[in-house]
Design a protein around this motif. Structure first.
Motif, PDB file in Angstrom:
ATOM      1  N   SER A  37       0.830  -1.203   0.000  1.00 47.71           N
ATOM      2  CA  SER A  37       0.000   0.000   0.000  1.00 47.71           C
ATOM      3  C   SER A  37       0.866   1.254   0.000  1.00 47.71           C
ATOM      4  O   SER A  37       1.999   1.247   0.515  1.00 47.71           O
ATOM      5  CB  SER A  37      -0.905   0.018   1.228  1.00 47.71           C
ATOM      6  N   PRO A  38       0.360   2.359  -0.552  1.00 47.64           N
ATOM      7  CA  PRO A  38       1.110   3.624  -0.511  1.00 47.64           C
ATOM      8  C   PRO A  38       1.463   4.052   0.907  1.00 47.64           C
ATOM      9  O   PRO A  38       2.540   4.632   1.135  1.00 47.64           O
ATOM     10  CB  PRO A  38       0.152   4.618  -1.174  1.00 47.64           C
ATOM     11  N   ALA A  87       5.473   5.503   4.954  1.00 46.25           N
ATOM     12  CA  ALA A  87       6.078   5.390   6.282  1.00 46.25           C
ATOM     13  C   ALA A  87       7.583   5.150   6.156  1.00 46.25           C
ATOM     14  O   ALA A  87       8.383   5.728   6.907  1.00 46.25           O
ATOM     15  CB  ALA A  87       5.413   4.250   7.056  1.00 46.25           C
ATOM     16  N   GLN A  88       7.960   4.293   5.192  1.00 45.95           N
ATOM     17  CA  GLN A  88       9.384   4.045   4.975  1.00 45.95           C
ATOM     18  C   GLN A  88      10.087   5.302   4.460  1.00 45.95           C
ATOM     19  O   GLN A  88      11.212   5.616   4.864  1.00 45.95           O
ATOM     20  CB  GLN A  88       9.562   2.894   3.978  1.00 45.95           C
ATOM     21  N   PHE A  89       9.430   6.015   3.569  1.00 48.88           N
ATOM     22  CA  PHE A  89       9.989   7.263   3.038  1.00 48.88           C
ATOM     23  C   PHE A  89      10.215   8.275   4.157  1.00 48.88           C
ATOM     24  O   PHE A  89      11.258   8.944   4.225  1.00 48.88           O
ATOM     25  CB  PHE A  89       9.046   7.822   1.973  1.00 48.88           C
ATOM     26  N   TYR A  90       9.256   8.386   5.058  1.00 51.04           N
ATOM     27  CA  TYR A  90       9.385   9.312   6.187  1.00 51.04           C
ATOM     28  C   TYR A  90      10.572   8.908   7.068  1.00 51.04           C
ATOM     29  O   TYR A  90      11.348   9.763   7.514  1.00 51.04           O
ATOM     30  CB  TYR A  90       8.096   9.323   7.002  1.00 51.04           C
ATOM     31  N   ASN A  91      10.725   7.608   7.299  1.00 55.45           N
ATOM     32  CA  ASN A  91      11.856   7.131   8.098  1.00 55.45           C
ATOM     33  C   ASN A  91      13.186   7.464   7.416  1.00 55.45           C
ATOM     34  O   ASN A  91      14.172   7.833   8.079  1.00 55.45           O
ATOM     35  CB  ASN A  91      11.751   5.625   8.324  1.00 55.45           C
ATOM     36  N   ASP A  92      13.218   7.325   6.094  1.00 55.89           N
ATOM     37  CA  ASP A  92      14.447   7.636   5.356  1.00 55.89           C
ATOM     38  C   ASP A  92      14.738   9.135   5.377  1.00 55.89           C
ATOM     39  O   ASP A  92      15.908   9.545   5.384  1.00 55.89           O
ATOM     40  CB  ASP A  92      14.339   7.125   3.915  1.00 55.89           C
ATOM     41  N   LEU A  93      13.680   9.946   5.368  1.00 47.94           N
ATOM     42  CA  LEU A  93      13.879  11.392   5.522  1.00 47.94           C
ATOM     43  C   LEU A  93      14.490  11.712   6.885  1.00 47.94           C
ATOM     44  O   LEU A  93      15.399  12.553   6.999  1.00 47.94           O
ATOM     45  CB  LEU A  93      12.548  12.130   5.372  1.00 47.94           C
ATOM     46  N   TYR A 116      -3.730  10.227   6.894  1.00 52.08           N
ATOM     47  CA  TYR A 116      -4.731  10.097   5.831  1.00 52.08           C
ATOM     48  C   TYR A 116      -4.467   8.838   5.002  1.00 52.08           C
ATOM     49  O   TYR A 116      -5.395   8.082   4.698  1.00 52.08           O
ATOM     50  CB  TYR A 116      -4.713  11.335   4.935  1.00 52.08           C
ATOM     51  N   ALA A 117      -3.193   8.621   4.646  1.00 54.92           N
ATOM     52  CA  ALA A 117      -2.847   7.437   3.858  1.00 54.92           C
ATOM     53  C   ALA A 117      -3.159   6.157   4.627  1.00 54.92           C
ATOM     54  O   ALA A 117      -3.657   5.178   4.058  1.00 54.92           O
ATOM     55  CB  ALA A 117      -1.378   7.476   3.469  1.00 54.92           C
ATOM     56  N   THR A 118      -2.881   6.163   5.930  1.00 55.23           N
ATOM     57  CA  THR A 118      -3.183   4.995   6.759  1.00 55.23           C
ATOM     58  C   THR A 118      -4.684   4.797   6.898  1.00 55.23           C
ATOM     59  O   THR A 118      -5.191   3.664   6.850  1.00 55.23           O
ATOM     60  CB  THR A 118      -2.543   5.151   8.148  1.00 55.23           C
ATOM     61  N   ASP A 119      -5.411   5.891   7.083  1.00 58.08           N
ATOM     62  CA  ASP A 119      -6.868   5.819   7.219  1.00 58.08           C
ATOM     63  C   ASP A 119      -7.514   5.270   5.944  1.00 58.08           C
ATOM     64  O   ASP A 119      -8.555   4.616   6.014  1.00 58.08           O
ATOM     65  CB  ASP A 119      -7.447   7.199   7.532  1.00 58.08           C
TER      66      ASP A 119
END
Length: 482
Positions: free
Chosen positions: A99-100, A105-111, A405-408
């Protein structure tokens, strides 16, 4: 009793047992046929004894009505659940690993990792790669959602074709029933055929049945539209071959009246047509709008002073290529999730520079080239976790963070699917109970038929004994007068 009346009684028994034996034999031969309704003989008593006057069917209109309703409910629920399961598989199954929201979430962690060591080029490249995963996920899920809509449209088209064929067959069988009933013939075999056709129709669209003189049938949809009255009503549908985020499917019309789609996870849809309409026109488009809002949120958060930032997009159908103007807040741009991409200016393999994520693209936010600069990265992370405005028509919270929002969105789909799954189990159980009740009332019981066959045999033996006794008496009478 005179000898003549005795002979007439025996003759009547022989005639009755012959017809009764035929009916019982036919019942036994169809013991495993779910489309067969048990036959019985109606016997009337006359001066010459009992006589079979007609052959009846053990039909039960109340149970049949319940069976048709549960058949429609179960077929509609199963069709909806099948579509929702396909959407779930698009996101990776039970863990939704494709899922996006998972990629975001992974992108945020990498940021965060890059912000902790902003001088590390490898961490910048990792963050850009994660951003590409997010964009690719949105593109792929959008394509799959539209594939689900295309399949639903195809299923609707096939169902309409099948429905029209069944209605044409219904007309032929119904005409035969009316003719045989009016002329005193036996329409029972054709009544079985008609019941089978109506049951098949009920899995496509909910129906109610009304019977008129001479067993003439009128068929209505569950919302009251006439489907068949002497002749079939016209059922029309124009299929579409391709779907995108902006495509609106065509309606199904019965005699000029549009078929309504179902509502809710425990859907109100009766039959597969209404369920597939709900999937195509309500569930999938709503989920698509959520994906589009996620894409708009990403483009907005990473906007670079009015020009494309990390996330860009283009819409060839409108002749728009990576526009710089920001998208309106809280408004869905249909199909945006299928158009989003990572700006080549940030991608090493495309000649770009990943450190633009730290320093900015069109405007250099780090003119001193400080390896420890994190201001822009912090702004991006804050943008992903701070509340922003979303379109309320997407059926999610219209003021929440992009990550939430993406999780919801995943939660919305899972709740829909879970409700549909529970409802499917319930409606399947109700269908099974209706089938059992109807079969118990109208189906063939071998024990009962074999017991009846023994009774018929005893009647035949008694008539044979009576005839033998009459013969002996006649012989004695002829001898005495000889």
């Amino acid at each position: 009793m005179t000898l003549t009346s005795a002979m007439n009684s025996a003759k009547s028994v022989f005639s009755n047992t012959g017809e009764q034996s035929q009916i019982v034999s036919k019942n036994i031969a169809n013991a495993g046929n779910t489309n067969y309704v048990k036959r019985y003989t109606n016997v009337a008593t006359t001066t010459d004894g009992a006589t079979v006057v007609s052959i009846g069917r053990s039909e039960d209109l109340i149970l049949q009505k319940q069976l048709l309703t549960t058949t429609s409910d179960s077929a509609g629920q199963d069709a909806l659940l099948d579509g929702l399961e396909r959407l779930k598989s698009v996101l990776g199954g039970n863990d939704y690993e494709l899922s996006p929201s998972t990629y975001m979430a992974q992108f945020y962690n990498d940021l965060q990792a890059y912000a902790a060591k902003p001088g590390e080029l490898s961490l910048a490249q990792t963050a850009i790669s994660s951003a590409q995963d997010v964009a690719n996920s949105l593109n792929k899920v959008t394509g799959s959602v539209q594939d689900v809509r295309e399949q639903a449209d195809l299923d609707i088209s096939n169902a309409v074709t099948n429905l029209n064929s069944l209605l044409a067959n219904l007309q032929k069988v119904n005409d035969k029933i009316v003719s045989l009933t009016a002329t005193g013939g036996d329409p029972n075999d054709y009544l079985d055929q008609r019941d089978t056709i109506v049951s098949q129709i009920s899995s496509i669209i909910g129906v109610t049945v009304q019977t008129r003189d001479n067993n003439d049938m009128v068929l209505y949809t569950s919302d009251g539209t006439t489907l068949f009255e002497s002749i079939p009503r016209n059922v029309t549908f124009q299929a579409k071959t391709t779907y995108d985020g902006a495509t609106t499917g065509n309606s199904v019309y019965i005699d000029g009246t549009a078929v309504k789609f179902g509502v809710g996870g425990d859907t109100s849809a009766q039959g597969t047509i209404a369920a597939n309409l709900q999937l195509r026109d309500e569930i999938a488009p709503t989920f698509q709008s959520q994906l589009d809002e996620v894409a708009r949120g990403l483009i907005t958060v990473f906007d670079d002073s009015g020009v494309p930032g990390l996330f860009a997009w283009s819409d060839p159908s409108n002749g728009v290529t990576m526009p710089g103007d920001p998208l309106p807040a809280g408004t869905v741009y249909p199909g945006l999730a299928g158009l989003i991409t990572v700006n080549p200016d940030y991608v090493s393999a495309q000649g770009g520079d990943p450190t633009r994520l730290r320093d900015g693209n069109s405007v250099d936010m780090n003119p001193d080239d400080s390896a420890g600069y994190t201001g822009l990265l912090t702004t991006y992370m804050d943008g992903m976790t701070s509340d922003m405005t979303f379109d309320p028509d997407s059926e999610l919270d219209d003021s929440t963070s992009l990550l939430n929002y993406a999780t919801d969105s995943v939660g919305w789909l899972e709740e829909y699917r879970s409700n549909a799954s529970s409802a499917s189990e319930k409606k399947t159980a109700m269908l099974q109970r209706s089938q059992e009740a109807y079969s118990s009332q109208t189906g063939v019981s071998l024990d009962e038929e074999l017991a009846l066959l023994l009774d018929i045999e005893q009647s035949y033996k008694a008539a044979s004994k009576l005839l033998s006794t009459v013969d002996e008496m006649m012989q004695a009478l002829l001898t005495a007068t000889g």
